[in-house]
Design an enzyme around this catalytic site. Structure first.
Site, PDB file in Angstrom:
ATOM      1  CG  LEU A 126      -1.793   1.202   1.460  1.00 40.37           C
ATOM      2  CD1 LEU A 126      -2.856   1.309   0.365  1.00 40.37           C
ATOM      3  CD2 LEU A 126      -2.497   1.112   2.832  1.00 40.37           C
ATOM      4  CB  SER A 133       0.092   8.787   7.929  1.00 38.95           C
ATOM      5  OG  SER A 133       1.144   8.412   8.776  1.00 38.95           O
ATOM      6  CD  GLN A 283       9.540  -0.677  47.592  1.00 44.48           C
ATOM      7  OE1 GLN A 283       9.900   0.478  47.827  1.00 44.48           O
ATOM      8  NE2 GLN A 283       8.669  -1.323  48.340  1.00 44.48           N
ATOM      9  N   GLY A 344      24.403  -1.556  31.887  1.00 44.96           N
ATOM     10  CA  GLY A 344      25.304  -1.521  30.732  1.00 44.96           C
ATOM     11  C   GLY A 344      25.167  -2.748  29.859  1.00 44.96           C
ATOM     12  CD  GLU A 367      -0.375  -4.319   9.689  1.00 46.16           C
ATOM     13  OE1 GLU A 367      -1.500  -4.423  10.159  1.00 46.16           O
ATOM     14  OE2 GLU A 367       0.255  -5.273   9.185  1.00 46.16           O
TER      15      GLU A 367
HETATM   16  C1  LIG Z   1       9.765  -2.109   8.759  1.00 42.31           C
HETATM   17  C2  LIG Z   1       8.572  -1.590   8.040  1.00 42.31           C
HETATM   18  C3  LIG Z   1       7.702  -2.473   7.424  1.00 42.31           C
HETATM   19  C4  LIG Z   1       6.597  -1.995   6.716  1.00 42.31           C
HETATM   20  N1  LIG Z   1       5.794  -2.880   6.049  1.00 42.31           N
HETATM   21  C5  LIG Z   1       4.823  -2.388   5.198  1.00 42.31           C
HETATM   22  C6  LIG Z   1       4.122  -3.260   4.326  1.00 42.31           C
HETATM   23  O1  LIG Z   1       4.317  -4.496   4.336  1.00 42.31           O
HETATM   24  N2  LIG Z   1       3.230  -2.733   3.462  1.00 42.31           N
HETATM   25  C7  LIG Z   1       2.972  -1.393   3.420  1.00 42.31           C
HETATM   26  O2  LIG Z   1       2.132  -0.968   2.613  1.00 42.31           O
HETATM   27  N3  LIG Z   1       3.622  -0.529   4.252  1.00 42.31           N
HETATM   28  C8  LIG Z   1       4.541  -1.007   5.116  1.00 42.31           C
HETATM   29  N4  LIG Z   1       5.239  -0.139   5.946  1.00 42.31           N
HETATM   30  C9  LIG Z   1       4.951   1.296   5.875  1.00 42.31           C
HETATM   31  C10 LIG Z   1       4.308   1.828   7.144  1.00 42.31           C
HETATM   32  O3  LIG Z   1       2.980   1.406   7.228  1.00 42.31           O
HETATM   33  C11 LIG Z   1       4.463   3.362   7.129  1.00 42.31           C
HETATM   34  O4  LIG Z   1       5.825   3.633   7.399  1.00 42.31           O
HETATM   35  C12 LIG Z   1       3.579   4.032   8.139  1.00 42.31           C
HETATM   36  O5  LIG Z   1       2.227   3.953   7.749  1.00 42.31           O
HETATM   37  C13 LIG Z   1       3.927   5.532   8.314  1.00 42.31           C
HETATM   38  O6  LIG Z   1       4.071   6.165   7.089  1.00 42.31           O
HETATM   39  P1  LIG Z   1       5.398   7.064   6.784  1.00 42.31           P
HETATM   40  O7  LIG Z   1       6.566   6.232   7.160  1.00 42.31           O
HETATM   41  O8  LIG Z   1       5.297   7.577   5.417  1.00 42.31           O
HETATM   42  O9  LIG Z   1       5.309   8.248   7.834  1.00 42.31           O
HETATM   43  P2  LIG Z   1       4.480   9.611   7.652  1.00 42.31           P
HETATM   44  O10 LIG Z   1       3.081   9.318   7.258  1.00 42.31           O
HETATM   45  O11 LIG Z   1       5.265  10.535   6.795  1.00 42.31           O
HETATM   46  O12 LIG Z   1       4.461  10.159   9.131  1.00 42.31           O
HETATM   47  C14 LIG Z   1       5.547  10.871   9.721  1.00 42.31           C
HETATM   48  C15 LIG Z   1       5.103  11.333  11.105  1.00 42.31           C
HETATM   49  O13 LIG Z   1       3.988  12.227  10.983  1.00 42.31           O
HETATM   50  C16 LIG Z   1       2.911  11.744  11.754  1.00 42.31           C
HETATM   51  N5  LIG Z   1       1.640  12.066  11.095  1.00 42.31           N
HETATM   52  C17 LIG Z   1       1.292  11.829   9.808  1.00 42.31           C
HETATM   53  N6  LIG Z   1       0.034  12.255   9.577  1.00 42.31           N
HETATM   54  C18 LIG Z   1      -0.414  12.757  10.745  1.00 42.31           C
HETATM   55  C19 LIG Z   1      -1.645  13.350  11.179  1.00 42.31           C
HETATM   56  N7  LIG Z   1      -2.681  13.481  10.349  1.00 42.31           N
HETATM   57  N8  LIG Z   1      -1.740  13.779  12.450  1.00 42.31           N
HETATM   58  C20 LIG Z   1      -0.710  13.627  13.321  1.00 42.31           C
HETATM   59  N9  LIG Z   1       0.476  13.074  12.991  1.00 42.31           N
HETATM   60  C21 LIG Z   1       0.613  12.646  11.727  1.00 42.31           C
HETATM   61  C22 LIG Z   1       3.117  10.241  11.837  1.00 42.31           C
HETATM   62  O14 LIG Z   1       2.414   9.684  12.931  1.00 42.31           O
HETATM   63  C23 LIG Z   1       4.632  10.177  11.992  1.00 42.31           C
HETATM   64  O15 LIG Z   1       4.963  10.429  13.337  1.00 42.31           O
HETATM   65  C24 LIG Z   1       6.328  -0.600   6.680  1.00 42.31           C
HETATM   66  C25 LIG Z   1       7.209   0.283   7.328  1.00 42.31           C
HETATM   67  C26 LIG Z   1       8.314  -0.186   7.974  1.00 42.31           C
HETATM   68  C27 LIG Z   1       9.257   0.807   8.596  1.00 42.31           C
END
Ligand SMILES: Cc1cc2nc3c(=O)[nH]c(=O)nc-3n(C[C@H](O)[C@H](O)[C@H](O)COP(=O)(O)OP(=O)(O)OC[C@H]3O[C@@H](n4cnc5c(N)ncnc54)[C@H](O)[C@@H]3O)c2cc1C
Length: 388
Positions: A126, A133, A283, A344, A367
């Site tokens: 996707l 996002s 504790q 450490g 996700e």
């Molecule tokens: C190891 C790994 C495996 C993955 N596997 C898959 C896969 O199999 N298939 C697939 O399709 N994708 C996969 N992904 C992609 C993953 O789903 C995305 O990285 C994730 O959805 C975030 O998108 P982005 O990295 O573009 O971050 P961005 O969307 O650019 O977000 C950057 C920051 O902005 C914040 N942000 C964004 N929009 C908003 C909002 N409206 N309000 C507040 N904060 C916001 C986010 O929370 C984040 O902190 C994978 C990612 C990784 C790292």
């Protein structure tokens, strides 16, 4: 263990998964992490044991189990290795569920059956470089051709994408001028043998290193008409609905990581002596252990209650997001506490908590990030106003 009552069958599944994870995964997890390489023999073994078809009905060669059974098994695998767990989670929750829920009988015969038997591994594509996002901003383009579709574009972060046999790809099937947002997106069943399919860059990640995360590029890739999943223009809806359930899998993965952190901490705190006594007698250390166990139990309880609701046919959007948020933040927090308890020694690779700390972080990102889960939860609160 969970607070909900388990059936005899569910207990047996836990024992099977725990034994398999302890014998065939845990001894190799550090090596796989260091070498950033997955042993595909393990995926094959998972298939033989039925772990790759847990949620698929027997009619399509799966085990036809309930969601709690699946989450219990996934947590056991994640205790041993989060990288192996993500393969299992993506395969079971996303491409196979999309095929089951929206595929034609011919597509189920051709793709779902071998996936349920674990002979073919699934992936989900996707995300794109500029669509994370906000996945509805994706640009991968599908154009109609005489005998099907031609796809062009790049998918990023595809878990298991370097070896997957069946990849569920979301692409724009509206015309580039129309740009109908999420309504112009369709889901396509892609196999690596299609001309124009290329595996690109493999990401050099902080954690989850044994799970290959790759870019895929499609260069005039011809996709047969028979590989369109369900209705044209519905791909985004299918993907979002599947992610509702996928999040339950990621929550179980996170709980496995958190549990491994607690278990390692309990052992270490009993062995490590300072000021003439085991550090577990301090504790300050006991409070960390108690908080870790309490948070894990509370996240697991919510997750399993959500799974029961899903199997009753109820929507899991709200509680699924809550479960994923709570479990992933518990994993990150617990792994951090574990490193602290190890002092450490927690900061070096001789002990497992260093890897757990790195692996935990991703559960707060993929996700749907924690911010996105909170957005979903707040939206659902206003939509329903029924939080009693
Ligand atoms: C190891 C790994 C495996 C993955 N596997 C898959 C896969 O199999 N298939 C697939 O399709 N994708 C996969 N992904 C992609 C993953 O789903 C995305 O990285 C994730 O959805 C975030 O998108 P982005 O990295 O573009 O971050 P961005 O969307 O650019 O977000 C950057 C920051 O902005 C914040 N942000 C964004 N929009 C908003 C909002 N409206 N309000 C507040 N904060 C916001 C986010 O929370 C984040 O902190 C994978 C990612 C990784 C790292």
């Amino acid at each position: 263990m969970t607070l909900i009552p388990l059936t005899e069958e569910q207990r047996e599944i836990v024992q099977l998964a725990r034994g398999f994870a302890a014998d065939e995964i845990a001894p190799h997890a550090d090596k796989w992490d260091r070498e950033a390489a997955m042993d595909l023999g393990v995926a094959r073994r998972m298939g033989e044991l039925g772990f790759l078809g847990m949620l698929i009905p027997e009619q399509y060669d799966g085990l036809g189990l309930d969601t709690v059974s699946y989450l219990l098994a996934l947590e056991e695998i994640a205790v041993a290795d989060a990288s192996t767990a993500v393969l299992m989670s993506v395969h079971n929750s996303l491409p196979t569920q999309m095929l089951l829920n929206y595929g034609s009988e011919a597509q189920k015969d051709r793709f779902l059956r071998p996936m349920a038997r674990g002979e073919k591994i699934g992936a989900f594509a996707l995300s794109e470089p500029d669509a994370g996002s906000d996945a509805s901003a994706l640009r991968c383009q599908a154009m109609r051709a005489d005998d099907g579709w031609v796809l062009n574009g790049t998918k990023s972060w595809v878990t298991s994408g370097s070896f997957a046999d069946v990849i569920m790809v979301m692409a724009r099937s509206d015309s580039p001028d129309a740009r109908r947002g999420s309504k112009g997106i369709s889901a396509f069943i892609v196999t690596p043998d299609l001309p124009g399919f290329h595996v690109g860059k493999k990401e050099d990640k902080m954690g989850l290193r044994a799970s290959p995360t790759v870019q895929l590029t499609f260069d005039n890739m011809r996709v047969p008409a028979a590989n369109l999943l369900g209705q044209e223009g519905q791909g985004f809806v299918y993907a979002m609905r599947s992610l509702d359930n996928g999040r339950l899998g990621i929550a179980a993965q996170a709980l496995g990581i958190a549990r491994a952190a607690l278990s390692a901490s309990l052992d270490y705190a009993a062995e490590r002596k300072q000021f003439g006594q085991p550090i577990k007698d301090f504790q300050a250390i006991q409070f960390k252990l108690a908080d870790m166990a309490s948070r894990i139990s509370s996240a697991r309880s919510l997750l399993h209650l959500t799974a029961l609701a899903k199997d009753r046919g109820e929507s899991t959007t709200l509680y699924g997001s809550m479960s994923k948020l709570l479990a992933s933040e518990t994993a990150m927090w617990a792994a951090n506490q574990a490193v602290q308890i190890f002092g450490g020694y927690g900061y070096v690779k001789d002990y497992p908590v260093e890897r757990l700390f790195r692996d935990a972080k991703i559960t707060e990102i993929y996700e749907g990030t924690s911010e996105i889960q909170r957005i979903v939860i707040a939206r659902e609160l206003y939509a329903s106003r029924n939080m009693d």
